[in-house]
Design a protein around this motif. Sequence first.
Motif, PDB file in Angstrom:
ATOM      1  N   TYR A 385       0.822  -1.220   0.000  1.00 29.32           N
ATOM      2  CA  TYR A 385       0.000   0.000   0.000  1.00 29.32           C
ATOM      3  C   TYR A 385       0.849   1.261   0.000  1.00 29.32           C
ATOM      4  CZ  TYR A 385      -3.699  -3.166   1.512  1.00 29.32           C
ATOM      5  OH  TYR A 385      -4.591  -4.195   1.596  1.00 29.32           O
ATOM      6  N   ALA A 386       0.370   2.295  -0.706  1.00 32.18           N
ATOM      7  CA  ALA A 386       1.018   3.607  -0.618  1.00 32.18           C
ATOM      8  C   ALA A 386       0.058   4.563   0.084  1.00 32.18           C
ATOM      9  CB  ALA A 386       1.346   4.121  -2.007  1.00 32.18           C
ATOM     10  N   ILE A 387       0.616   5.460   0.882  1.00 31.94           N
ATOM     11  CA  ILE A 387      -0.180   6.543   1.472  1.00 31.94           C
ATOM     12  C   ILE A 387       0.266   7.797   0.736  1.00 31.94           C
ATOM     13  CG2 ILE A 387      -0.695   7.829   3.586  1.00 31.94           C
ATOM     14  CD1 ILE A 387       0.321   5.337   5.147  1.00 31.94           C
ATOM     15  N   ILE A 388      -0.661   8.386  -0.069  1.00 32.43           N
ATOM     16  CA  ILE A 388      -0.260   9.518  -0.909  1.00 32.43           C
ATOM     17  C   ILE A 388      -0.787  10.818  -0.295  1.00 32.43           C
ATOM     18  CG2 ILE A 388      -0.361  10.512  -3.225  1.00 32.43           C
ATOM     19  CD1 ILE A 388      -0.801   7.607  -4.246  1.00 32.43           C
ATOM     20  N   PHE A 389       0.105  11.794  -0.171  1.00 35.79           N
ATOM     21  CA  PHE A 389      -0.217  13.041   0.514  1.00 35.79           C
ATOM     22  C   PHE A 389       0.260  14.193  -0.366  1.00 35.79           C
ATOM     23  CE2 PHE A 389       0.673  15.822   4.417  1.00 35.79           C
ATOM     24  CZ  PHE A 389      -0.677  16.057   4.667  1.00 35.79           C
ATOM     25  N   GLY A 390      -0.721  14.812  -1.118  1.00 39.11           N
ATOM     26  CA  GLY A 390      -0.367  15.905  -2.038  1.00 39.11           C
ATOM     27  C   GLY A 390      -0.822  17.252  -1.477  1.00 39.11           C
ATOM     28  N   GLN A 391      -0.695  18.326  -2.326  1.00 39.05           N
ATOM     29  CA  GLN A 391      -1.075  19.686  -1.905  1.00 39.05           C
ATOM     30  C   GLN A 391      -2.529  19.740  -1.460  1.00 39.05           C
ATOM     31  OE1 GLN A 391       1.380  21.548  -1.566  1.00 39.05           O
ATOM     32  NE2 GLN A 391       1.925  22.708  -3.403  1.00 39.05           N
ATOM     33  N   LYS A 392      -3.393  19.126  -2.301  1.00 41.74           N
ATOM     34  CA  LYS A 392      -4.838  19.185  -2.030  1.00 41.74           C
ATOM     35  C   LYS A 392      -5.148  18.465  -0.715  1.00 41.74           C
ATOM     36  CE  LYS A 392      -9.301  18.207  -4.208  1.00 41.74           C
ATOM     37  NZ  LYS A 392      -9.827  17.592  -3.008  1.00 41.74           N
ATOM     38  N   GLU A 393      -4.560  17.284  -0.552  1.00 44.00           N
ATOM     39  CA  GLU A 393      -4.807  16.505   0.664  1.00 44.00           C
ATOM     40  C   GLU A 393      -4.328  17.279   1.898  1.00 44.00           C
ATOM     41  OE1 GLU A 393      -3.441  15.006  -2.105  1.00 44.00           O
ATOM     42  OE2 GLU A 393      -5.382  14.106  -2.595  1.00 44.00           O
ATOM     43  N   ALA A 394      -3.161  17.972   1.745  1.00 49.94           N
ATOM     44  CA  ALA A 394      -2.617  18.719   2.882  1.00 49.94           C
ATOM     45  C   ALA A 394      -3.603  19.813   3.299  1.00 49.94           C
ATOM     46  CB  ALA A 394      -1.270  19.326   2.520  1.00 49.94           C
ATOM     47  N   LEU A 395      -4.253  20.459   2.312  1.00 49.13           N
ATOM     48  CA  LEU A 395      -5.236  21.511   2.628  1.00 49.13           C
ATOM     49  C   LEU A 395      -6.495  20.933   3.257  1.00 49.13           C
ATOM     50  CD1 LEU A 395      -4.927  23.846  -0.509  1.00 49.13           C
ATOM     51  CD2 LEU A 395      -4.261  24.329   1.875  1.00 49.13           C
ATOM     52  N   ASP A 396      -6.936  19.750   2.738  1.00 47.98           N
ATOM     53  CA  ASP A 396      -8.199  19.155   3.208  1.00 47.98           C
ATOM     54  C   ASP A 396      -8.032  18.227   4.407  1.00 47.98           C
ATOM     55  OD1 ASP A 396      -9.161  20.415   1.020  1.00 47.98           O
ATOM     56  OD2 ASP A 396      -9.432  18.603  -0.213  1.00 47.98           O
ATOM     57  N   ASN A 397      -6.775  18.091   4.913  1.00 44.25           N
ATOM     58  CA  ASN A 397      -6.512  17.137   6.002  1.00 44.25           C
ATOM     59  C   ASN A 397      -6.943  15.724   5.647  1.00 44.25           C
ATOM     60  OD1 ASN A 397      -5.171  18.714   7.946  1.00 44.25           O
ATOM     61  ND2 ASN A 397      -7.142  19.709   8.439  1.00 44.25           N
ATOM     62  N   MET A 398      -6.566  15.295   4.453  1.00 46.44           N
ATOM     63  CA  MET A 398      -6.912  13.949   3.970  1.00 46.44           C
ATOM     64  C   MET A 398      -5.624  13.235   3.523  1.00 46.44           C
ATOM     65  SD  MET A 398     -10.337  13.968   3.846  1.00 46.44           S
ATOM     66  CE  MET A 398     -10.936  12.803   2.630  1.00 46.44           C
ATOM     67  N   ILE A 400      -4.561   9.786   0.688  1.00 49.37           N
ATOM     68  CA  ILE A 400      -5.088   8.764  -0.227  1.00 49.37           C
ATOM     69  C   ILE A 400      -4.383   7.452   0.092  1.00 49.37           C
ATOM     70  CG2 ILE A 400      -5.153   8.020  -2.649  1.00 49.37           C
ATOM     71  CD1 ILE A 400      -5.135  11.049  -3.359  1.00 49.37           C
ATOM     72  N   ILE A 401      -5.148   6.395   0.265  1.00 48.31           N
ATOM     73  CA  ILE A 401      -4.535   5.072   0.470  1.00 48.31           C
ATOM     74  C   ILE A 401      -4.673   4.303  -0.836  1.00 48.31           C
ATOM     75  CG2 ILE A 401      -4.516   2.961   1.866  1.00 48.31           C
ATOM     76  CD1 ILE A 401      -4.261   5.290   3.745  1.00 48.31           C
ATOM     77  N   ARG A 407      -4.336  -1.294  -7.970  1.00 47.15           N
ATOM     78  CA  ARG A 407      -4.277   0.080  -8.482  1.00 47.15           C
ATOM     79  C   ARG A 407      -5.567   0.839  -8.182  1.00 47.15           C
ATOM     80  NH1 ARG A 407       0.208   0.570 -11.890  1.00 47.15           N
ATOM     81  NH2 ARG A 407       1.183  -1.438 -12.186  1.00 47.15           N
ATOM     82  N   SER A 408      -6.195   0.515  -7.043  1.00 46.73           N
ATOM     83  CA  SER A 408      -7.399   1.247  -6.630  1.00 46.73           C
ATOM     84  C   SER A 408      -7.008   2.147  -5.463  1.00 46.73           C
ATOM     85  CB  SER A 408      -8.471   0.263  -6.184  1.00 46.73           C
ATOM     86  OG  SER A 408      -7.971  -0.497  -5.110  1.00 46.73           O
ATOM     87  N   GLN A 409      -7.767   3.244  -5.263  1.00 44.14           N
ATOM     88  CA  GLN A 409      -7.432   4.101  -4.132  1.00 44.14           C
ATOM     89  C   GLN A 409      -8.633   4.744  -3.469  1.00 44.14           C
ATOM     90  OE1 GLN A 409      -4.380   6.236  -6.300  1.00 44.14           O
ATOM     91  NE2 GLN A 409      -5.698   8.039  -6.469  1.00 44.14           N
ATOM     92  N   THR A 410      -8.469   5.110  -2.178  1.00 43.28           N
ATOM     93  CA  THR A 410      -9.537   5.688  -1.371  1.00 43.28           C
ATOM     94  C   THR A 410      -8.987   6.908  -0.648  1.00 43.28           C
ATOM     95  OG1 THR A 410      -9.934   3.388  -0.764  1.00 43.28           O
ATOM     96  CG2 THR A 410     -11.281   5.036   0.364  1.00 43.28           C
ATOM     97  N   SER A 411      -9.843   7.981  -0.538  1.00 39.44           N
ATOM     98  CA  SER A 411      -9.444   9.135   0.276  1.00 39.44           C
ATOM     99  C   SER A 411      -9.985   8.958   1.681  1.00 39.44           C
ATOM    100  CB  SER A 411     -10.032  10.420  -0.294  1.00 39.44           C
ATOM    101  OG  SER A 411      -9.344  10.738  -1.472  1.00 39.44           O
TER     102      SER A 411
END
Length: 424
Positions: A385-398, A400-401, A407-411
């Motif tokens: 699994y990857a935990i993805i943390f981009g600009q948008k996620e940083a702003l929304d406190n979210m 992505i797993i 190759r599926s993902q969830t916020s």
Amino acid sequence: MTAQKTTKDLLQAPKGMRDFFHDSFYSKQGFFEKAEEIARYYGFQGIETPVLEHEAILSKGVGDDTDIVSKEMYRIETQGGDRLVLRPEGTAGIMRSYIEHGMGSWPQPVFLYYGGPFFRHEKPQKGRYRQFYQFGLEILGSDKAVLDAITIHVGYLILKESGLDIRVKLNTLGDLEVRQAYEAKLKAFYQEHQKELGALDQARIDSNPLRILDSKDEQSKKVNEDVPTSIGSLNETSSEHFKKVLEYLDAAHIPYEIDHALVRGLDYYVHTVFEYICGEESLALGGGGRYDGLAQTMGHNKAVPGIGLGLGVDRILEYAQPGAYTPKTQESAQFFFIQLGFEAKAKSFEIIEILREHEIAVEHSLAKNNLAMQLSIAEEKNIPYAIIFGQKEALDNMVIIRDMKKRSQTSIAIADMAEYIKQL
Ligand code: HAM
């Protein structure tokens, strides 16, 4: 005279000593973790003594005529004039500690385990170093045969984790009286056969006749075909002790063979002596024995019976199956943390700390900026699994797993991240 060293020489570790990093670092750590876990299960508690001890403790304890003391010790004279040595073995130091701290008044016997570096100025070769590592066990304050068997058993269990086929070689030297009488008997025997022995062994007849028993010299080997055995020289108490040890080992299903030539290279042994052997070369991965007279030879006014062993960690790891000893910190992470952009990178510490607090193992490469690059590292390492943390996620406190295989993902909200991950 000290030899002149070139810069190239100086930029290498001292002869017979080496650095541990990458796999060699972690397999050593894993070995000590496993050994400690098994030792604690059998009632041993940890102890750490200094790397330096007084020279006299070693020379009296291990014996002036042994190779270890006469040829192999690193000696240090301090500015105050104390004569210290880099410890060549652990038992004398543990006995010194037992006496110094009055452990004789604790409930007996005292079960101790220890590990770390030891030093012997030997000729370096495969499995032989000048700085090497041992894991040791010592049981002090009782002469019961069951303790000999526990020691042999626990050492065997630790070694079995290596995946190797381990054999136990065993002998008895009898109590002090028997050992002394046997040494006198050997002296007389070898004197009779002096001319037939190898040159080195002829010189050992008076100083250390026991060592001729396991001589590698072809001439001496011939003489040894008719040598009297220590088992044949036992008195009743020594014979009883050895019989009990064998009965306990049988009950524990430990495969052992009796080796009349096994005497070991340290003077303090009486009764049971043993070694763990593997492979064709019969390399000793560890060894030990009983040392009921050691405290008194070190100058203590009371006998402190003891039994113990030392396992040679360098050798064990050289022969063990790859991955046999994996430390807890190296157990493979199931998550790879990926960050994108300045805000996310700055907030990464927070996310990683939440994961650490929940004991979720995670890998990352915070020095990288690029998504594809970070994903490819996770793929290479086979992390599911990857935990993805981009600009948008940083702003929304979210975060992505991402399931790397599907190759599926969830916020998911950062606040719910740890719980969500534990469900996976
Ligand atoms: P030892 O047989 O001298 O016993 O050492 C134990 C183990 O340490 C050996 O079997 C070997 O595997 C490893 N070893 C020894 N020297 C080296 C070296 N130069 N390089 C790599 N490995 C080495 C003792 O030290 C006793 N204190 C054991 C004991 C504890 N007896 C009673 N209690």
